[in-house]
Design an enzyme around this catalytic site. Structure first.
Site, PDB file in Angstrom:
ATOM      1  N   SER A 107     -32.980 -31.983  36.086  1.00 42.29           N
ATOM      2  CA  SER A 107     -32.007 -33.178  36.027  1.00 42.29           C
ATOM      3  C   SER A 107     -32.733 -34.686  36.078  1.00 42.29           C
ATOM      4  O   SER A 107     -33.753 -34.702  36.810  1.00 42.29           O
ATOM      5  CB  SER A 107     -31.159 -33.000  37.304  1.00 42.29           C
ATOM      6  OG  SER A 107     -30.104 -34.287  37.460  1.00 42.29           O
ATOM      7  N   TYR A 160     -29.515 -32.528  45.842  1.00 43.32           N
ATOM      8  CA  TYR A 160     -29.341 -32.079  44.754  1.00 43.32           C
ATOM      9  C   TYR A 160     -30.600 -32.224  43.946  1.00 43.32           C
ATOM     10  O   TYR A 160     -31.471 -31.271  43.373  1.00 43.32           O
ATOM     11  CB  TYR A 160     -28.332 -32.412  43.918  1.00 43.32           C
ATOM     12  CG  TYR A 160     -28.194 -32.244  42.568  1.00 43.32           C
ATOM     13  CD1 TYR A 160     -27.964 -30.948  41.963  1.00 43.32           C
ATOM     14  CD2 TYR A 160     -28.458 -33.408  41.496  1.00 43.32           C
ATOM     15  CE1 TYR A 160     -27.761 -30.706  40.665  1.00 43.32           C
ATOM     16  CE2 TYR A 160     -28.381 -33.173  40.230  1.00 43.32           C
ATOM     17  CZ  TYR A 160     -28.022 -31.716  39.751  1.00 43.32           C
ATOM     18  OH  TYR A 160     -28.086 -31.564  38.319  1.00 43.32           O
TER      19      TYR A 160
HETATM   20  N1  LIG Z   1     -23.823 -32.147  33.136  1.00 43.72           N
HETATM   21  C1  LIG Z   1     -24.403 -33.029  33.342  1.00 43.72           C
HETATM   22  O1  LIG Z   1     -24.479 -34.388  33.131  1.00 43.72           O
HETATM   23  C2  LIG Z   1     -25.934 -32.593  34.116  1.00 43.72           C
HETATM   24  C3  LIG Z   1     -27.113 -33.417  34.260  1.00 43.72           C
HETATM   25  C4  LIG Z   1     -28.212 -33.170  34.707  1.00 43.72           C
HETATM   26  C5  LIG Z   1     -28.504 -31.733  35.189  1.00 43.72           C
HETATM   27  N2  LIG Z   1     -27.337 -30.865  34.683  1.00 43.72           N
HETATM   28  C6  LIG Z   1     -27.682 -29.427  35.051  1.00 43.72           C
HETATM   29  O2  LIG Z   1     -27.284 -28.568  33.945  1.00 43.72           O
HETATM   30  C7  LIG Z   1     -26.803 -27.343  34.437  1.00 43.72           C
HETATM   31  C8  LIG Z   1     -25.455 -27.294  33.549  1.00 43.72           C
HETATM   32  O3  LIG Z   1     -24.422 -28.236  33.938  1.00 43.72           O
HETATM   33  P1  LIG Z   1     -23.104 -28.421  33.816  1.00 43.72           P
HETATM   34  O4  LIG Z   1     -22.832 -29.817  33.733  1.00 43.72           O
HETATM   35  O5  LIG Z   1     -22.590 -27.236  32.673  1.00 43.72           O
HETATM   36  O6  LIG Z   1     -22.383 -27.873  35.077  1.00 43.72           O
HETATM   37  P2  LIG Z   1     -21.247 -26.790  35.576  1.00 43.72           P
HETATM   38  O7  LIG Z   1     -20.719 -27.025  37.108  1.00 43.72           O
HETATM   39  O8  LIG Z   1     -20.253 -27.038  34.439  1.00 43.72           O
HETATM   40  O9  LIG Z   1     -21.718 -25.582  35.334  1.00 43.72           O
HETATM   41  C9  LIG Z   1     -22.564 -24.548  36.127  1.00 43.72           C
HETATM   42  C10 LIG Z   1     -22.012 -23.358  36.276  1.00 43.72           C
HETATM   43  O10 LIG Z   1     -22.845 -22.473  37.220  1.00 43.72           O
HETATM   44  C11 LIG Z   1     -22.075 -21.738  37.795  1.00 43.72           C
HETATM   45  N3  LIG Z   1     -22.551 -21.312  39.023  1.00 43.72           N
HETATM   46  C12 LIG Z   1     -23.054 -21.927  40.181  1.00 43.72           C
HETATM   47  N4  LIG Z   1     -23.598 -21.290  41.087  1.00 43.72           N
HETATM   48  C13 LIG Z   1     -23.493 -19.971  40.847  1.00 43.72           C
HETATM   49  C14 LIG Z   1     -24.232 -18.873  41.301  1.00 43.72           C
HETATM   50  N5  LIG Z   1     -24.618 -18.692  42.554  1.00 43.72           N
HETATM   51  N6  LIG Z   1     -24.211 -17.636  40.274  1.00 43.72           N
HETATM   52  C15 LIG Z   1     -23.539 -17.630  39.287  1.00 43.72           C
HETATM   53  N7  LIG Z   1     -22.893 -18.822  38.893  1.00 43.72           N
HETATM   54  C16 LIG Z   1     -23.055 -19.996  39.333  1.00 43.72           C
HETATM   55  C17 LIG Z   1     -20.645 -22.384  38.265  1.00 43.72           C
HETATM   56  O11 LIG Z   1     -19.596 -21.621  38.431  1.00 43.72           O
HETATM   57  C18 LIG Z   1     -20.641 -23.268  36.734  1.00 43.72           C
HETATM   58  O12 LIG Z   1     -19.663 -22.684  35.710  1.00 43.72           O
HETATM   59  C19 LIG Z   1     -26.938 -27.287  35.807  1.00 43.72           C
HETATM   60  O13 LIG Z   1     -28.034 -26.737  36.144  1.00 43.72           O
HETATM   61  C20 LIG Z   1     -26.853 -28.862  36.406  1.00 43.72           C
HETATM   62  O14 LIG Z   1     -27.430 -29.018  37.448  1.00 43.72           O
HETATM   63  C21 LIG Z   1     -26.280 -31.306  34.087  1.00 43.72           C
END
Ligand SMILES: NC(=O)c1ccc[n+]([C@@H]2O[C@H](COP(=O)([O-])OP(=O)(O)OC[C@H]3O[C@@H](n4cnc5c(N)ncnc54)[C@H](O)[C@@H]3O)[C@@H](O)[C@H]2O)c1
Length: 332
Positions: free
Chosen positions: A129, A154
Protein backbone atom coordinates in the site's frame (compact mmCIF):
# COMPACT_ATOMS: atom_id res chain seq x y z
CA UNK A 1 -2.71 -21.56 -16.29
CA UNK A 2 -4.18 -21.75 -12.78
CA UNK A 3 -4.19 -18.57 -10.69
CA UNK A 4 -5.03 -18.33 -7.01
CA UNK A 5 -6.61 -14.96 -6.18
CA UNK A 6 -7.01 -14.25 -2.48
CA UNK A 7 -9.59 -11.63 -1.55
CA UNK A 8 -11.53 -12.58 -4.70
CA UNK A 9 -14.78 -11.29 -3.18
CA UNK A 10 -13.06 -7.95 -2.59
CA UNK A 11 -12.97 -4.95 -4.88
CA UNK A 12 -9.63 -5.44 -6.66
CA UNK A 13 -9.74 -9.27 -6.40
CA UNK A 14 -13.08 -9.28 -8.21
CA UNK A 15 -11.71 -7.16 -11.08
CA UNK A 16 -8.47 -9.14 -11.35
CA UNK A 17 -10.39 -12.45 -11.41
CA UNK A 18 -12.67 -11.04 -14.12
CA UNK A 19 -9.68 -10.03 -16.29
CA UNK A 20 -7.89 -13.37 -15.90
CA UNK A 21 -11.04 -15.40 -16.56
CA UNK A 22 -11.81 -13.31 -19.68
CA UNK A 23 -8.35 -14.21 -20.95
CA UNK A 24 -9.18 -17.91 -20.56
CA UNK A 25 -7.29 -18.67 -17.34
CA UNK A 26 -8.53 -20.84 -14.48
CA UNK A 27 -9.03 -18.85 -11.27
CA UNK A 28 -9.42 -20.20 -7.76
CA UNK A 29 -10.77 -17.42 -5.59
CA UNK A 30 -10.41 -17.51 -1.79
CA UNK A 31 -12.17 -15.15 0.59
CA UNK A 32 -13.70 -15.44 4.05
CA UNK A 33 -16.42 -12.88 3.10
CA UNK A 34 -15.96 -11.08 6.43
CA UNK A 35 -18.25 -8.26 7.54
CA UNK A 36 -15.74 -5.37 7.59
CA UNK A 37 -18.13 -4.04 4.94
CA UNK A 38 -21.28 -5.44 3.33
CA UNK A 39 -20.96 -9.22 2.82
CA UNK A 40 -23.85 -8.87 0.36
CA UNK A 41 -21.68 -6.74 -1.93
CA UNK A 42 -18.92 -9.37 -1.68
CA UNK A 43 -21.36 -12.20 -2.48
CA UNK A 44 -22.78 -10.21 -5.41
CA UNK A 45 -19.27 -9.90 -6.86
CA UNK A 46 -18.72 -13.66 -6.52
CA UNK A 47 -22.13 -14.42 -8.04
CA UNK A 48 -21.28 -12.14 -10.98
CA UNK A 49 -17.99 -13.99 -11.62
CA UNK A 50 -19.67 -17.41 -11.35
CA UNK A 51 -22.51 -16.40 -13.66
CA UNK A 52 -20.17 -15.30 -16.43
CA UNK A 53 -17.22 -17.70 -16.19
CA UNK A 54 -16.93 -21.50 -16.03
CA UNK A 55 -13.26 -21.32 -15.13
CA UNK A 56 -13.95 -19.78 -11.73
CA UNK A 57 -13.89 -21.81 -8.51
CA UNK A 58 -14.73 -20.04 -5.26
CA UNK A 59 -13.61 -21.29 -1.83
CA UNK A 60 -14.91 -19.57 1.29
CA UNK A 61 -11.96 -19.86 3.63
CA UNK A 62 -9.97 -17.81 6.14
CA UNK A 63 -6.38 -17.90 4.85
CA UNK A 64 -5.05 -17.09 8.33
CA UNK A 65 -6.07 -20.69 9.20
CA UNK A 66 -3.14 -22.59 7.69
CA UNK A 67 -4.57 -26.11 7.96
CA UNK A 68 -7.84 -24.90 6.43
CA UNK A 69 -5.95 -23.17 3.60
CA UNK A 70 -3.87 -26.28 2.81
CA UNK A 71 -6.94 -28.53 2.84
CA UNK A 72 -8.87 -26.13 0.61
CA UNK A 73 -6.09 -26.08 -1.98
CA UNK A 74 -5.03 -29.74 -1.73
CA UNK A 75 -6.68 -30.82 -4.99
CA UNK A 76 -5.49 -27.80 -7.02
CA UNK A 77 -2.25 -27.17 -8.89
CA UNK A 78 -1.71 -23.42 -8.44
CA UNK A 79 0.90 -21.79 -10.72
CA UNK A 80 0.60 -18.08 -9.91
CA UNK A 81 -0.75 -16.35 -6.81
CA UNK A 82 -2.24 -12.87 -6.54
CA UNK A 83 -2.50 -12.33 -2.79
CA UNK A 84 -4.89 -9.38 -2.51
CA UNK A 85 -6.91 -10.48 0.51
CA UNK A 86 -6.23 -8.36 3.58
CA UNK A 87 -7.77 -6.30 6.31
CA UNK A 88 -7.77 -2.96 4.51
CA UNK A 89 -8.50 0.56 5.79
CA UNK A 90 -6.34 2.95 7.80
CA UNK A 91 -8.96 4.24 10.24
CA UNK A 92 -10.32 0.81 11.25
CA UNK A 93 -6.80 -0.22 12.30
CA UNK A 94 -7.00 2.26 15.19
CA UNK A 95 -9.93 0.39 16.75
CA UNK A 96 -9.48 -3.20 15.49
CA UNK A 97 -5.72 -3.86 15.49
CA UNK A 98 -6.02 -7.63 15.90
CA UNK A 99 -7.85 -8.00 12.59
CA UNK A 100 -4.72 -6.63 10.87
CA UNK A 101 -2.31 -8.98 12.58
CA UNK A 102 -4.63 -11.91 11.81
CA UNK A 103 -5.23 -11.27 8.11
CA UNK A 104 -2.20 -9.23 7.07
CA UNK A 105 0.61 -10.84 9.06
CA UNK A 106 -0.52 -14.43 9.77
CA UNK A 107 -2.37 -14.53 6.42
CA UNK A 108 0.65 -13.27 4.46
CA UNK A 109 2.95 -15.79 6.16
CA UNK A 110 0.50 -18.59 5.31
CA UNK A 111 0.40 -17.71 1.62
CA UNK A 112 4.21 -17.66 1.51
CA UNK A 113 4.41 -20.98 3.37
CA UNK A 114 1.89 -22.51 0.97
CA UNK A 115 3.87 -21.19 -2.01
CA UNK A 116 7.26 -22.37 -0.82
CA UNK A 117 6.08 -25.91 -0.07
CA UNK A 118 4.22 -26.17 -3.38
CA UNK A 119 6.03 -27.66 -6.38
CA UNK A 120 3.88 -25.70 -8.85
CA UNK A 121 3.81 -22.05 -7.68
CA UNK A 122 6.09 -19.92 -9.89
CA UNK A 123 5.31 -16.44 -8.60
CA UNK A 124 3.58 -14.78 -5.64
CA UNK A 125 2.33 -11.25 -6.30
CA UNK A 126 1.00 -9.48 -3.21
CA UNK A 127 -0.69 -6.20 -2.34
CA UNK A 128 1.14 -3.60 -0.31
CA UNK A 129 0.00 0.00 0.00
CA UNK A 130 1.01 3.62 -0.55
CA UNK A 131 0.37 4.07 3.18
CA UNK A 132 3.85 2.60 3.85
CA UNK A 133 5.22 6.03 2.81
CA UNK A 134 3.76 7.55 5.99
CA UNK A 135 4.81 11.15 6.41
CA UNK A 136 7.35 10.97 3.57
CA UNK A 137 7.54 14.54 2.29
CA UNK A 138 9.48 13.84 -0.89
CA UNK A 139 7.01 13.71 -3.76
CA UNK A 140 6.42 11.67 -5.84
CA UNK A 141 6.90 8.60 -3.62
CA UNK A 142 9.57 6.26 -4.99
CA UNK A 143 10.19 2.59 -4.19
CA UNK A 144 13.77 3.64 -3.45
CA UNK A 145 12.63 5.94 -0.58
CA UNK A 146 13.11 4.74 3.00
CA UNK A 147 9.80 3.74 4.55
CA UNK A 148 10.58 2.96 8.18
CA UNK A 149 8.15 5.31 9.92
CA UNK A 150 4.58 4.04 9.32
CA UNK A 151 1.84 6.13 10.98
CA UNK A 152 -0.89 3.47 11.18
CA UNK A 153 -0.91 -0.21 12.14
CA UNK A 154 -2.35 -0.95 8.69
CA UNK A 155 0.75 0.60 7.09
CA UNK A 156 3.01 -1.24 9.55
CA UNK A 157 1.51 -4.61 8.58
CA UNK A 158 1.97 -3.86 4.86
CA UNK A 159 5.61 -2.88 5.40
CA UNK A 160 6.07 -6.01 7.53
CA UNK A 161 4.65 -8.09 4.64
CA UNK A 162 7.29 -6.63 2.34
CA UNK A 163 10.02 -7.53 4.86
CA UNK A 164 8.71 -11.09 5.32
CA UNK A 165 8.56 -11.49 1.55
CA UNK A 166 12.15 -10.31 1.19
CA UNK A 167 13.23 -12.98 3.68
CA UNK A 168 11.32 -15.74 1.86
CA UNK A 169 12.76 -14.72 -1.50
CA UNK A 170 16.25 -14.79 0.03
CA UNK A 171 15.89 -18.06 1.92
CA UNK A 172 13.74 -20.09 -0.47
CA UNK A 173 14.29 -18.22 -3.78
CA UNK A 174 10.53 -17.72 -4.03
CA UNK A 175 9.84 -15.20 -6.86
CA UNK A 176 7.66 -12.41 -5.47
CA UNK A 177 6.39 -8.98 -6.46
CA UNK A 178 4.96 -6.50 -3.92
CA UNK A 179 2.64 -3.81 -5.27
CA UNK A 180 2.02 -0.54 -3.47
CA UNK A 181 -1.43 0.53 -4.63
CA UNK A 182 -2.54 4.18 -4.53
CA UNK A 183 -6.25 4.94 -3.75
CA UNK A 184 -8.02 2.60 -6.14
CA UNK A 185 -11.56 3.41 -7.30
CA UNK A 186 -14.07 2.21 -9.88
CA UNK A 187 -17.21 0.06 -10.32
CA UNK A 188 -17.82 -2.53 -7.57
CA UNK A 189 -15.70 -0.31 -5.29
CA UNK A 190 -15.37 -0.25 -1.51
CA UNK A 191 -18.10 1.24 0.71
CA UNK A 192 -15.54 2.43 3.30
CA UNK A 193 -13.66 4.64 0.83
CA UNK A 194 -14.26 8.34 0.13
CA UNK A 195 -15.47 7.90 -3.45
CA UNK A 196 -18.33 5.63 -2.34
CA UNK A 197 -19.14 7.56 0.87
CA UNK A 198 -19.25 10.88 -1.00
CA UNK A 199 -21.38 9.53 -3.87
CA UNK A 200 -23.85 7.98 -1.46
CA UNK A 201 -24.12 11.16 0.65
CA UNK A 202 -24.41 13.53 -2.33
CA UNK A 203 -27.22 11.42 -3.83
CA UNK A 204 -29.06 11.46 -0.48
CA UNK A 205 -28.43 15.19 0.08
CA UNK A 206 -26.45 14.39 3.25
CA UNK A 207 -23.21 16.19 4.25
CA UNK A 208 -19.82 14.76 3.24
CA UNK A 209 -16.92 14.86 5.70
CA UNK A 210 -13.95 16.64 4.09
CA UNK A 211 -10.85 15.98 6.18
CA UNK A 212 -7.99 18.43 6.75
CA UNK A 213 -10.42 21.11 5.47
CA UNK A 214 -9.95 19.70 1.95
CA UNK A 215 -6.18 20.32 1.90
CA UNK A 216 -5.26 16.80 0.77
CA UNK A 217 -4.10 15.22 -2.46
CA UNK A 218 -4.47 11.64 -3.66
CA UNK A 219 -3.11 9.68 -6.58
CA UNK A 220 -6.48 8.18 -7.57
CA UNK A 221 -6.02 5.06 -9.68
CA UNK A 222 -8.78 3.56 -11.81
CA UNK A 223 -9.23 -0.14 -11.08
CA UNK A 224 -8.74 -1.26 -14.73
CA UNK A 225 -5.31 0.38 -14.73
CA UNK A 226 -4.40 -1.34 -11.46
CA UNK A 227 -5.49 -4.70 -12.88
CA UNK A 228 -3.36 -4.18 -16.01
CA UNK A 229 -0.37 -3.62 -13.75
CA UNK A 230 -1.10 -6.70 -11.63
CA UNK A 231 -1.48 -8.90 -14.72
CA UNK A 232 1.77 -7.57 -16.22
CA UNK A 233 3.50 -8.53 -12.95
CA UNK A 234 1.87 -11.97 -12.72
CA UNK A 235 3.07 -12.71 -16.26
CA UNK A 236 6.66 -11.66 -15.53
CA UNK A 237 8.19 -13.24 -12.41
CA UNK A 238 11.40 -11.52 -11.32
CA UNK A 239 14.48 -13.51 -12.37
CA UNK A 240 16.79 -15.02 -9.74
CA UNK A 241 19.92 -13.59 -11.36
CA UNK A 242 21.44 -11.51 -8.56
CA UNK A 243 20.60 -8.23 -10.31
CA UNK A 244 19.28 -5.29 -8.25
CA UNK A 245 15.47 -5.20 -8.52
CA UNK A 246 13.03 -2.32 -8.08
CA UNK A 247 12.99 -1.61 -4.34
CA UNK A 248 16.65 -2.63 -3.95
CA UNK A 249 16.55 -6.42 -3.50
CA UNK A 250 19.07 -8.78 -5.12
CA UNK A 251 16.76 -11.74 -4.45
CA UNK A 252 13.89 -12.59 -6.86
CA UNK A 253 11.72 -9.97 -5.13
CA UNK A 254 10.72 -6.60 -6.48
CA UNK A 255 8.49 -3.81 -5.26
CA UNK A 256 6.53 -1.46 -7.51
CA UNK A 257 4.24 1.50 -7.03
CA UNK A 258 1.06 1.25 -9.09
CA UNK A 259 -0.64 4.63 -9.22
CA UNK A 260 -1.90 7.04 -11.83
CA UNK A 261 1.16 9.31 -11.47
CA UNK A 262 -1.19 12.28 -10.96
CA UNK A 263 -1.82 13.74 -7.54
CA UNK A 264 -5.32 15.25 -7.53
CA UNK A 265 -6.56 17.91 -5.11
CA UNK A 266 -9.35 16.44 -2.96
CA UNK A 267 -11.52 19.46 -3.76
CA UNK A 268 -11.05 18.83 -7.49
CA UNK A 269 -12.06 15.18 -7.06
CA UNK A 270 -15.21 16.39 -5.25
CA UNK A 271 -15.99 18.82 -8.10
CA UNK A 272 -15.67 16.02 -10.69
CA UNK A 273 -17.91 13.81 -8.54
CA UNK A 274 -20.53 16.57 -8.15
CA UNK A 275 -20.62 16.97 -11.93
CA UNK A 276 -21.01 13.20 -12.47
CA UNK A 277 -23.79 12.94 -9.87
CA UNK A 278 -25.44 16.18 -11.04
CA UNK A 279 -25.73 17.61 -7.52
CA UNK A 280 -23.65 19.86 -5.28
CA UNK A 281 -22.21 18.29 -2.13
CA UNK A 282 -22.94 19.67 1.34
CA UNK A 283 -19.39 19.90 2.69
CA UNK A 284 -18.60 19.48 6.36
CA UNK A 285 -14.94 20.41 6.94
CA UNK A 286 -13.13 18.30 9.55
CA UNK A 287 -9.56 18.17 10.95
CA UNK A 288 -7.01 15.62 9.78
CA UNK A 289 -7.76 12.06 10.92
CA UNK A 290 -5.14 10.22 13.01
CA UNK A 291 -3.16 7.76 10.85
CA UNK A 292 -4.08 9.54 7.61
CA UNK A 293 -1.53 10.86 5.14
CA UNK A 294 -1.95 14.36 3.64
CA UNK A 295 -0.61 13.80 0.12
CA UNK A 296 0.08 10.75 -2.03
CA UNK A 297 1.75 10.75 -5.44
CA UNK A 298 3.21 7.65 -7.11
CA UNK A 299 6.51 7.55 -8.95
CA UNK A 300 5.73 4.67 -11.34
CA UNK A 301 8.96 4.82 -13.35
CA UNK A 302 10.14 1.37 -12.14
CA UNK A 303 7.09 -0.55 -13.38
CA UNK A 304 6.99 1.59 -16.56
CA UNK A 305 10.61 0.73 -17.28
CA UNK A 306 10.41 -3.00 -16.45
CA UNK A 307 6.92 -3.91 -17.68
CA UNK A 308 5.70 -1.04 -19.86
CA UNK A 309 2.89 -0.13 -17.43
CA UNK A 310 1.01 3.06 -18.41
CA UNK A 311 -2.17 4.12 -16.61
CA UNK A 312 -4.63 5.63 -19.08
CA UNK A 313 -7.71 6.66 -17.06
CA UNK A 314 -8.11 10.19 -15.72
CA UNK A 315 -10.56 10.89 -12.88
CA UNK A 316 -12.66 12.85 -15.42
CA UNK A 317 -13.25 9.52 -17.23
CA UNK A 318 -13.18 7.14 -14.29
CA UNK A 319 -15.44 8.92 -11.79
CA UNK A 320 -18.51 9.01 -14.11
CA UNK A 321 -18.03 5.26 -14.74
CA UNK A 322 -18.09 4.64 -10.98
CA UNK A 323 -21.16 6.83 -10.50
CA UNK A 324 -23.00 5.04 -13.35
CA UNK A 325 -22.26 1.67 -11.75
CA UNK A 326 -23.26 2.95 -8.28
CA UNK A 327 -26.63 4.17 -9.55
CA UNK A 328 -27.34 0.95 -11.44
CA UNK A 329 -26.29 -1.31 -8.55
CA UNK A 330 -28.47 0.56 -6.06
CA UNK A 331 -31.26 1.42 -8.48
CA UNK A 332 -31.00 5.16 -7.64
N1 LIG B 1 -8.44 -0.21 -2.68
C1 LIG B 1 -7.37 0.56 -2.43
O1 LIG B 1 -7.38 1.77 -2.66
C2 LIG B 1 -6.10 -0.06 -1.90
C3 LIG B 1 -4.99 0.79 -1.69
C4 LIG B 1 -3.82 0.25 -1.19
C5 LIG B 1 -3.73 -1.11 -0.93
N2 LIG B 1 -4.81 -1.92 -1.13
C6 LIG B 1 -4.66 -3.35 -0.85
O2 LIG B 1 -5.13 -4.07 -1.97
C7 LIG B 1 -5.73 -5.30 -1.55
C8 LIG B 1 -7.14 -5.40 -2.08
O3 LIG B 1 -7.89 -4.28 -1.60
P1 LIG B 1 -9.43 -4.08 -1.89
O4 LIG B 1 -9.65 -2.62 -2.04
O5 LIG B 1 -9.87 -5.03 -2.94
O6 LIG B 1 -10.02 -4.51 -0.46
P2 LIG B 1 -11.31 -5.39 -0.08
O7 LIG B 1 -11.52 -5.22 1.38
O8 LIG B 1 -12.44 -5.05 -1.00
O9 LIG B 1 -10.85 -6.86 -0.39
C9 LIG B 1 -10.11 -7.67 0.51
C10 LIG B 1 -10.82 -9.00 0.63
O10 LIG B 1 -10.04 -9.84 1.47
C11 LIG B 1 -10.91 -10.62 2.25
N3 LIG B 1 -10.20 -11.06 3.46
C12 LIG B 1 -9.73 -10.29 4.48
N4 LIG B 1 -9.16 -11.05 5.42
C13 LIG B 1 -9.26 -12.35 4.98
C14 LIG B 1 -8.87 -13.60 5.53
N5 LIG B 1 -8.24 -13.69 6.73
N6 LIG B 1 -9.13 -14.73 4.83
C15 LIG B 1 -9.77 -14.66 3.63
N7 LIG B 1 -10.19 -13.49 3.06
C16 LIG B 1 -9.92 -12.35 3.73
C17 LIG B 1 -12.08 -9.70 2.57
O11 LIG B 1 -13.28 -10.41 2.88
C18 LIG B 1 -12.21 -8.89 1.28
O12 LIG B 1 -13.19 -9.42 0.42
C19 LIG B 1 -5.63 -5.30 -0.02
O13 LIG B 1 -4.48 -6.02 0.34
C20 LIG B 1 -5.49 -3.83 0.34
O14 LIG B 1 -4.83 -3.67 1.57
C21 LIG B 1 -5.99 -1.41 -1.61
Amino acid sequence: MTFLVTGAAGFIGYHLSERLLSRGERVIGIDNVNDYYSPKLKRDRIADLKRRHNGFTFIEQDFADFDGLKTALASHRVERIAHLGAQAGVRYSLTNPHAYVHSNLVGHLNLMEYARHSDSVEHLVYASSSSVYGKNEKLPFSVEDRVDQPISLYAATKKADELMSETYSHLYRLPQTGLRFFTVYGPWGRPDMAMWLFTDAILKGEPIKVFNSGDMRRDFTYVDDIVSGIVACLDNPPPDDGSVKAGGSVTPHRIYNIGNHRSEELMHMIAVLEKAVGKTAVKQFEPMQPGDVKDTFADISAIERDLGFHPTTSIEEGIPRFVDWFRTYHGV
